[in-house]
Scaffold this active site. Structure first.
Site, PDB file in Angstrom:
ATOM      1  N   HIS A  53       0.817  -1.202   0.000  1.00 14.65           N
ATOM      2  CA  HIS A  53       0.000   0.000   0.000  1.00 14.65           C
ATOM      3  C   HIS A  53       0.858   1.263   0.000  1.00 14.65           C
ATOM      4  O   HIS A  53       0.564   2.231  -0.693  1.00 14.65           O
ATOM      5  CB  HIS A  53      -0.919  -0.035   1.226  1.00 14.65           C
ATOM      6  CG  HIS A  53      -1.865   1.110   1.324  1.00 14.65           C
ATOM      7  ND1 HIS A  53      -3.071   1.145   0.651  1.00 14.65           N
ATOM      8  CD2 HIS A  53      -1.795   2.274   2.013  1.00 14.65           C
ATOM      9  CE1 HIS A  53      -3.690   2.269   0.922  1.00 14.65           C
ATOM     10  NE2 HIS A  53      -2.948   2.982   1.745  1.00 14.65           N
ATOM     11  N   HIS A 104     -10.449   2.140  -0.705  1.00 18.44           N
ATOM     12  CA  HIS A 104     -10.653   1.753   0.686  1.00 18.44           C
ATOM     13  C   HIS A 104     -11.444   0.455   0.699  1.00 18.44           C
ATOM     14  O   HIS A 104     -12.483   0.333   1.336  1.00 18.44           O
ATOM     15  CB  HIS A 104     -11.339   2.874   1.475  1.00 18.44           C
ATOM     16  CG  HIS A 104     -10.669   3.141   2.776  1.00 18.44           C
ATOM     17  ND1 HIS A 104     -11.325   3.253   3.962  1.00 18.44           N
ATOM     18  CD2 HIS A 104      -9.363   3.272   3.087  1.00 18.44           C
ATOM     19  CE1 HIS A 104     -10.459   3.474   4.934  1.00 18.44           C
ATOM     20  NE2 HIS A 104      -9.268   3.481   4.428  1.00 18.44           N
TER      21      HIS A 104
END
Lengths: 776, 275
Positions: A53, A104
């Site tokens: 990420h 998300h």
């Protein structure tokens, strides 16, 4: 210190005990980089900074190779919290657009309300911290088939996600300016929640996420602002970087808790702080806290300026005293920012936050605190109770790691130009209109506040793109977000390219010129060579399209200025999502007054079809409605043809000739015409009578349902000559295919023969009701 | 001299900037003032607006915490002087929670803005609706520029906008005394029979209610979101929508007054005539 010694199994055991997801090899690498065993806090820092990420360890070289990121309008490209491009000047001010785009996904699958809410919370911080006001958010949502397997759990997710979005966005006071919703069996266990934030600032107001050079000559403090640090969101970036195991309850703690109220207060107070510091001519650095919390924000803030930092973790305002050092350093507690200011100004800054805006009074434990200072020595040093708990060279923390992933094409799909059985066109039309991914999303967007701030010109649903105006000026900003997994499932390269084409088409449909793109690339496990190949092809497609479709009036690619890669959208049962690029496009209107909606305006107008019809039904809504998704042949990709059509439509609208416009995407030519008759909000009144010229190379289904791009434009008959002149100038395939009529009916003919006639009211019902039935 | 309006910024409101712009467009001056400003600094203003948003996060009930802030004491004094005080959306909730609206009993809370009902869906609802001016123009601070029976398209955006009361007969009293200022209606001004014409199930389809004097008004719709013609969607069954569509290509026309502008202009007239 944690001993990194012995066998792989020994190291694994040690890492597990600490609670980090680093691989044993990575731990060895850390040890050799810092020349000693790491502390627990240090391991947590690397765990986050080296996660997929944060570090883009699988994707970075591919992105750098294929994506155009520069252009004459670009002020800040990928790498900072948000991309910044010039919009234009008006009333003596130079305006810039600040955009950020993120996923998300994992949190939203685990806790839909909180996950979707913090998705907005995180992305708006990226834009606020650049000194801009957030004027819009968009959500691209991908859910499982609510009528497929696991229907019950599949349906819970969209309901929760929509609630999270409205609860957060509406309270924050940021209008929702569009988005899209797609339902597909591929997302049954992994929903996607991609979020976009759009900000506007004056060019001179932009603040960098770095400690200014002035810190070389005078003492600078680091101030932490916002919510008291707790354990929430600890390991969020790490969670987003691995396969989702729903049985792992531990993941629940990795989802952050949201608070739009505090966010709004922080935005207002920060506005006052920045105005005050700017008045005194003080240079500052400002950054939001997201993945990796304090350690990540501080190391990037000081690293970008060429400095280091000393942090006193005892000065951090925390939710409870027994919190461990590693948690203070790395927790992803929401609603926090970090500010670098000269020490002499710290008192003033604290007063604005803590006294004028009464942070501690309106939110328990919230405040602004000085937590450390900027140092010339380029190390990140953290102490707690007088003891050093982390001491790392900033460069090592920030450099990340990279992996060469193996890429291998999937076996070519069997079957060729597969098609549904030729049947009744009328019933095909109605089944396409009521397909969940085609039909109206009003049930969803009526939960969202899209008008707060009072800037709206075209609202979600009214047109292919939303348009807002900058108050007191003629400038308009158009936004749209797209990505169709059905194309990607058949050919990820084409899927990537078409996501760009469609988003630019949508901007063009309101008369805007694209100034930037952002992308969020959602895939399964990159360690699977097929998945990684899908990824590489998608990025190549995006890059090629962005280069080919240069902005109207320029010969520059449309730059990709920000984005995000989300891998591991795969559940432990082994089901991975289809390749899912989501591309957002941002356009500018020098004069927003020319913008048009999709709704037909009057009877007696010409209907122009712009762009060539092509053979191939692969990826289409028609195929999906027939249960043949993933099969068939995609229509040939022609980027030059796309560009010419886009530029011609832009010119027609800018010159004031268009009354209504719709791009041809899902549902093909039929889908576009139907939505123009129905009207974006279901308030259409005029009908359409269309007669298509037969083409020996095309079936009626190709003509009506092939998703091969193009536009339908309504123009007044009196301007036909001028419109044709523009179309000739851009050498675009086009023709007048019919006219608008006063009866609210759509009549479709081919070669003079009627193939379908449908009442507007029947189409309206088929198109308006499905989403509420599915998830309401 | 232009009347000067104070737009109160409670923690968590979010419509203060466009509300101030709308006031300025209507020929008033506007200042955004924090809720904790010294009490003495407020008495110079000619009127007050409590803008929309989520003051104090809707803790307890929407508007309830803000209604207990010290600044409300100042507003009660200023209201008694006859100055206009208009609450929009969350501001309306604050006025109802403070008892300023309907303002019948001394400081008693007679009304509530309850969760939307009767719409077949939960939670927040944002859309354009029609409201009818239900009172005589000079009955309230927000209607001076209208005629009784005028119909305006205007957006709403709320989860708790249903005017209701546990007190029997209260709405009869309010209707009789002309305190129901705006009512949800059909596009031609007819009675709103149910969702979506009536978006929240309000008693008597009430969209705005005032105190007995008419200077304090709680309204759920957002006039600052229909102050400029460009904000009006183009497909509504309304002259305003048709005007918007015909204004394509003219920035001046699209920036001219929309249906909500009259609300702010009315506040200006109300102040000027009172003085």
């Amino acid at each position: 210190m944690v001993r990194v010694d012995g066998t792989v199994a020994d190291i694994q055991r040690a890492l597990k005990e600490v609670g980090v997801d680093l691989a044993p090899d990575e731990a060895r690498r850390i040890k050799s980089l810092i020349g000693r065993d790491p502390s627990v806090t240090e391991l947590y820092i690397f765990d986050i900074m080296w996660s997929e990420h944060c570090s883009y360890k699988s994707s970075k070289p591919i992105l750098q190779k294929h994506l155009p990121t520069e252009g004459s309008r670009v002020l800040i490209g990928p790498g900072e919290d948000a991309g910044v491009v010039r919009l234009g000047a008006a009333e003596g001010k130079s305006y810039v657009l600040v955009v950020a785009h993120e996923s998300h996904n994992h949190p939203s699958q685990i806790l839909p309300v909180e996950g979707a809410a913090t998705g907005i919370g995180g992305i708006v911080r990226d834009v606020y911290c650049m000194g801009a006001d957030v004027v819009g958010v968009m959500d691209a949502l991908r859910f499982g088939d609510p009528d497929g397997p696991r229907a019950e759990s599949v349906r819970e997710v969209p309901a929760g996600v929509v609630r999270g979005i409205w609860e957060y966005g509406n309270a924050l006071g940021v209008p929702n300016v569009g988005g899209d919703v797609f339902f597909d069996r591929g997302y049954a266990e992994n929903c996607l929640v991609n979020v976009v934030a759009v900000g506007i600032a004056e060019e001179k107001e932009i603040i960098r996420s770095r400690v200014p050079q002035a810190a070389a000559g005078e003492a600078y403090d680091l101030i932490l602002i916002g919510k008291p640090t707790d354990m929430s969101g600890l390991g969020g970036a790490t969670m987003a970087s691995k396969i989702l195991d729903e049985s792992e309850e531990g993941n629940l703690g990795a989802v952050q808790l949201h608070d739009p109220f505090l966010k709004r207060m922080l935005a207002e107070a920060t506005k006052a702080v920045i105005a005050d510091l700017r008045k005194s001519g003080i240079d500052i650095g400002f950054k939001d806290l997201g993945a990796g919390g304090i350690s990540c924000a501080v190391s990037e803030l000081v690293g970008a300026g060429g400095f280091g930092a000393e942090l006193d973790l005892d000065s951090v305002h925390v939710a409870f005293d027994s919190i461990e050092s590693y948690a203070i350093a790395c927790s992803e507690t929401q609603e926090r920012y970090c500010l670098a200011v000269p020490s002499h100004a710290s008192g003033k800054v604290l007063k604005i936050y803590n006294d004028d805006f009464e942070l501690p009074h309106i939110y328990r434990g919230a405040c602004a605190s000085v937590i450390g200072r900027v140092t010339a020595k380029r190390d990140l040093v953290m102490t707690r109770a007088g003891e050093v708990v982390a001491d790392l060279p900033v460069e090592i923390v920030n450099q990340g790691i990279s992996y060469d992933r193996k890429s291998e094409p999937r076996p070519a799909p069997a079957g060729g130009d597969e098609r549904p059985d030729a049947g009744d066109i009328r019933s095909a039309c109605l089944s396409v209109l009521s397909l969940l991914s085609v039909c109206s999303k009003h049930y969803v967007y009526r939960h969202y506040d899209s008008e707060v701030k009072g800037m709206s010109v075209l609202k979600p649903g009214e047109a292919d793109a939303s348009v807002i105006s900058i108050p007191g000026t003629c400038l308009g900003v158009a936004t749209a977000v797209d990505g169709n997994p059905r194309y990607s499932r058949i050919d990820p390269y084409v899927g990537g390219a078409l996501a760009v084409c469609e988003s630019i088409r949508n901007i063009a449909s309101v008369g805007a010129v694209p100034v930037a793109l952002t992308d969020c690339l959602n895939f399964g496990n990159p360690e699977d060579p097929h998945v990684f190949h899908d990824f590489v092809e998608t990025v190549r497609g995006i890059g090629d399209a962005a280069r080919a479709l240069w902005g109207y009036g320029t010969e520059e690619p449309v730059p990709i200025v920000s984005g995000n890669v989300s891998f591991y959208n795969e559940s432990s049962s082994g089901s991975a999502i289809p390749p899912s690029p989501v591309v957002a496009c941002y356009g500018v209107l020098d004069d927003y007054s020319v913008a048009v909606s999709v709704r037909l305006k009057q009877a007696g107008s010409d209907l122009f079809l712009i762009g060539k019809r092509k053979s191939g039904l692969g990826g289409s809504a028609l195929m999906a409605a027939a249960g043949l998704d993933g099969r068939g042949r995609l229509p040939a990709l022609d980027l030059t043809g796309e560009r010419d059509a886009i530029h011609a439509v832009t010119e027609i609208i800018r010159s004031g000739h268009a009354l209504a416009c719709h791009d041809i995407s899902e549902g093909g030519l039929f889908g576009a015409l139907a939505e123009m008759v129905i009207g974006g909000w279901g308030m259409g009144e005029a009908g359409a009578e269309v007669d298509l010229r037969p083409d020996p190379g095309l079936t009626p289904e190709d003509m009506l349902f092939s998703e091969c791009g193009g536009f339908v434009v309504e123009t007044s008959r009196t301007s036909r000559g001028e419109v044709e002149e523009i179309l000739n100038r851009f050498a675009v395939a086009s023709e007048v295919i019919g006219k608008t009529v006063s009866d609210h009916v759509m009549t479709l003919k081919i070669g003079g023969e009627t193939v379908a006639g449908i009442e507007g009211s029947e189409m309206r019902e088929a198109w308006l009701s499905p989403v509420e039935k599915a998830i309401g | 001299m232009r009347p000067h309006i104070c737009v109160i910024q409670f923690p968590g409101v979010n419509c203060e900037y466009e509300t101030a712009r709308a006031l300025e467009t209507a020929g008033l001056d506007a200042s955004i003032v924090r809720w904790n400003a010294p009490a003495g600094s407020l008495s110079d203003y000619d009127g007050f607006i409590l803008p929309g948003g989520f003051s104090y996060q809707d803790r307890v009930r929407a508007g309830a915490v803000a209604a207990g802030e010290d600044v409300m004491g100042v507003l009660i004094e200023q209201a008694a002087l006859g100055k206009p005080i208009v609450g929009i959306c969350n501001g309306a909730q604050v006025l109802v929670e403070s008892g300023l609206v309907p303002g019948i009993g001394a400081q008693s809370i007679d009304l509530a803005l309850a969760p939307n009902k009767g719409m077949g869906r939960d939670g927040y609802y944002a859309n354009w609706v029609f409201v009818r001016v239900a009172s005589e123009p000079r009955r309230s601070a927000i209607t001076y520029g209208f005629k009784k029976g005028d119909v305006l398209p205007i957006p709403i955006a709320h989860g708790e906008g249903r005017f209701t009361s546990s007190e029997a007969g209260l709405f009869d009293t309010l209707e009789k005394s002309g305190q129901v200022i705006l009512k949800y209606c059909t596009s031609d001004g007819g009675v709103a029979a149910g969702f979506p014409d009536d978006p929240n199930g309000s008693e008597r389809s009430a969209a705005a209610i005032s105190n007995p004097q008419g200077n304090v008004v709680a309204m759920m719709p957002h006039p600052e979101r229909s102050t400029w013609l460009r904000q009006v969607p183009d497909g509504l069954d309304s002259v305003w929508s048709r005007k918007r569509t015909e204004s394509r290509g003219s920035w001046d026309d699209l920036e001219s007054g929309g249906p909500g502008a009259g609300i702010f202009e009315s506040i200006k007239t109300h102040i000027e005539e009172r003085v």
